[in-house]
Design an enzyme around this catalytic site. Sequence first.
Site, PDB file in Angstrom:
ATOM      1  N   HIS A   1       0.827  -1.217   0.000  1.00 61.20           N
ATOM      2  CA  HIS A   1       0.000   0.000   0.000  1.00 61.20           C
ATOM      3  C   HIS A   1       0.854   1.256   0.000  1.00 61.20           C
ATOM      4  O   HIS A   1       1.619   1.496   0.927  1.00 61.20           O
ATOM      5  CB  HIS A   1      -0.906   0.008   1.235  1.00 61.20           C
ATOM      6  CG  HIS A   1      -2.022   0.995   1.148  1.00 61.20           C
ATOM      7  ND1 HIS A   1      -3.225   0.707   0.546  1.00 61.20           N
ATOM      8  CD2 HIS A   1      -2.116   2.271   1.571  1.00 61.20           C
ATOM      9  CE1 HIS A   1      -4.019   1.766   0.622  1.00 61.20           C
ATOM     10  NE2 HIS A   1      -3.363   2.733   1.232  1.00 61.20           N
TER      11      HIS A   1
ATOM     12  N   ASP B   1       0.154   5.496  -1.088  1.00 55.93           N
ATOM     13  CA  ASP B   1      -0.869   6.474  -1.486  1.00 55.93           C
ATOM     14  C   ASP B   1      -0.343   7.598  -2.361  1.00 55.93           C
ATOM     15  O   ASP B   1      -0.946   8.676  -2.414  1.00 55.93           O
ATOM     16  CB  ASP B   1      -1.520   7.075  -0.239  1.00 55.93           C
ATOM     17  CG  ASP B   1      -2.622   6.193   0.327  1.00 55.93           C
ATOM     18  OD1 ASP B   1      -3.595   5.931  -0.405  1.00 55.93           O
ATOM     19  OD2 ASP B   1      -2.517   5.757   1.484  1.00 55.93           O
TER      20      ASP B   1
ATOM     21  N   GLU C   1      -9.068   1.340  -2.379  1.00 59.29           N
ATOM     22  CA  GLU C   1      -9.156   1.379  -0.917  1.00 59.29           C
ATOM     23  C   GLU C   1     -10.560   1.798  -0.487  1.00 59.29           C
ATOM     24  O   GLU C   1     -10.830   2.955  -0.207  1.00 59.29           O
ATOM     25  CB  GLU C   1      -8.104   2.342  -0.350  1.00 59.29           C
ATOM     26  CG  GLU C   1      -7.947   2.212   1.144  1.00 59.29           C
ATOM     27  CD  GLU C   1      -6.809   3.047   1.694  1.00 59.29           C
ATOM     28  OE1 GLU C   1      -6.418   2.813   2.842  1.00 59.29           O
ATOM     29  OE2 GLU C   1      -6.317   3.948   0.979  1.00 59.29           O
TER      30      GLU C   1
ATOM     31  N   HIS D   1     -13.182   1.779   3.914  1.00 62.35           N
ATOM     32  CA  HIS D   1     -12.143   2.656   4.418  1.00 62.35           C
ATOM     33  C   HIS D   1     -12.550   3.026   5.847  1.00 62.35           C
ATOM     34  O   HIS D   1     -12.894   2.141   6.635  1.00 62.35           O
ATOM     35  CB  HIS D   1     -11.919   3.867   3.501  1.00 62.35           C
ATOM     36  CG  HIS D   1     -10.680   4.637   3.841  1.00 62.35           C
ATOM     37  ND1 HIS D   1     -10.714   5.949   4.253  1.00 62.35           N
ATOM     38  CD2 HIS D   1      -9.373   4.268   3.883  1.00 62.35           C
ATOM     39  CE1 HIS D   1      -9.482   6.356   4.511  1.00 62.35           C
ATOM     40  NE2 HIS D   1      -8.640   5.352   4.294  1.00 62.35           N
TER      41      HIS D   1
ATOM     42  N   HIS E   1      -8.614  -1.894   7.449  1.00 62.69           N
ATOM     43  CA  HIS E   1      -9.661  -0.883   7.691  1.00 62.69           C
ATOM     44  C   HIS E   1     -11.002  -1.456   8.125  1.00 62.69           C
ATOM     45  O   HIS E   1     -11.856  -0.695   8.583  1.00 62.69           O
ATOM     46  CB  HIS E   1      -9.889   0.021   6.463  1.00 62.69           C
ATOM     47  CG  HIS E   1      -8.899   1.125   6.320  1.00 62.69           C
ATOM     48  ND1 HIS E   1      -8.884   2.231   7.137  1.00 62.69           N
ATOM     49  CD2 HIS E   1      -7.874   1.294   5.447  1.00 62.69           C
ATOM     50  CE1 HIS E   1      -7.908   3.035   6.776  1.00 62.69           C
ATOM     51  NE2 HIS E   1      -7.262   2.477   5.757  1.00 62.69           N
TER      52      HIS E   1
ATOM     53  N   HIS F   1      -2.310  -3.206   4.729  1.00 64.52           N
ATOM     54  CA  HIS F   1      -1.524  -2.341   5.618  1.00 64.52           C
ATOM     55  C   HIS F   1      -2.167  -2.327   7.004  1.00 64.52           C
ATOM     56  O   HIS F   1      -2.874  -1.418   7.366  1.00 64.52           O
ATOM     57  CB  HIS F   1      -1.357  -0.931   5.041  1.00 64.52           C
ATOM     58  CG  HIS F   1      -2.618  -0.185   4.721  1.00 64.52           C
ATOM     59  ND1 HIS F   1      -3.633  -0.701   3.954  1.00 64.52           N
ATOM     60  CD2 HIS F   1      -3.033   1.071   5.065  1.00 64.52           C
ATOM     61  CE1 HIS F   1      -4.606   0.179   3.833  1.00 64.52           C
ATOM     62  NE2 HIS F   1      -4.269   1.261   4.512  1.00 64.52           N
TER      63      HIS F   1
ATOM     64  N   ASP G   1       2.199   2.071   3.816  1.00 62.66           N
ATOM     65  CA  ASP G   1       1.253   3.198   3.808  1.00 62.66           C
ATOM     66  C   ASP G   1       1.959   4.536   3.606  1.00 62.66           C
ATOM     67  O   ASP G   1       1.508   5.569   4.114  1.00 62.66           O
ATOM     68  CB  ASP G   1       0.407   3.237   5.082  1.00 62.66           C
ATOM     69  CG  ASP G   1      -0.903   4.002   4.904  1.00 62.66           C
ATOM     70  OD1 ASP G   1      -1.246   4.343   3.748  1.00 62.66           O
ATOM     71  OD2 ASP G   1      -1.579   4.270   5.903  1.00 62.66           O
TER      72      ASP G   1
END
Length: 392
Positions: A20, A22, A123, A150, A191, A212, A320
């Site tokens: 993961h 972003d 995600e 999420h 999540h 993650h 992350d």
Amino acid sequence: MASLEAARELLREFPVADGHNDLPWALREQVRYDLDARDIATDQSAYLHTDLARLRAGGVGAQYWSVYVPSDRPGAVPATLEQIDCVRQLIDRYPAELRAALTAADMEAGRAEGRVASLMGAEGGHSIDNSLATLRALYALGVRYMTLTHNDNIAWADSATDDPAVGGLSAFGRAVVKEMNREGMLVDLSHVAATTMRDALDTSVAPVIFSHSSSRAVCDHPRNIPDDVLERLPANGGVAMVTFVPKFVLQAAVDWTAAADENMRAHGLHHLDTTPEGMAVHRAFEERNPRPIATAATVADHLDHMREVAGIDHLGIGGDYDGTAFTPDGLDDVSGYPNLIAELLDRGWSRTDLAKLTWQNAVRVLGAAEDVARDLQSRTGPSNATLEQLDG
């Protein structure tokens, strides 16, 4: 120093397949996808955790780029498509460094070529807007995992950081998991609420991932994985990819983060805001309230526990990066992975175990999902079930 050099040598053969990152959302938020303004072929350390030189320094061989969009904003589907387009632009712009990857075989080909195999993960189930056809379209566009939620609940699944609503997965939520199995899309349980984790494991016939997430026994945060769920991974074949986010790995950081988040909201900002304005507010708060510091050893504590509970065949890494305001000392950006591997070497982890952690488990789990999909597609057609039909 000897351990650090040994870590780098290991990563040359078995690079990190990270679950993961972003970067696409950071590029959207900072420069609205102006890749000239954030040219990752140049040093971007003032703005991002990620650029090509630091990926190389970190020994990264495969990356799931998150095509995340916030769950509390309208227009999730077109925004997800824009995120996918960003990843494609990055791959096209840097062909010597990045390689599009759709399969486990593509990951291995990227490793052989010395390029970063670039995969995508959506995600949050809000990205399909309750549509199995949209799920299939995302798969066709290259998305290879979907995190079921999420930070907010959706109509068919409960999030770890929202009040329980459906008690895990609804009937439509189970249909989503089954359709993901049929497509070959990995079911990502980061999540989600623990009830959702358990329901997904009850439903999925393919291995799941946590792209993650860390250990709840080591740091009691709802985003982390309870031991009873980790204990189920060997039977499922799944992989839990430890994350580096301090507020998920260091217990002392949990309370500090709650106060920092409230400070962001008091300034009219989203608590995950990583724009220059948001970071300025973060830094001012930190000057007044020094934050607890996580380190590579903090993350290694999670991995030690997760290996004991789930076994080495079911662990991976999902840093992350560019999705968190703060990172542990020594794991400051994507160049830091060798520091974690060196810490584990110092703790007696074998080269065989580390190769599984960094590379082999992540490749295996995607290949297993592909095998399940081939079998299911030979026996069943696509589902056109709707939320209304199954959940009323």
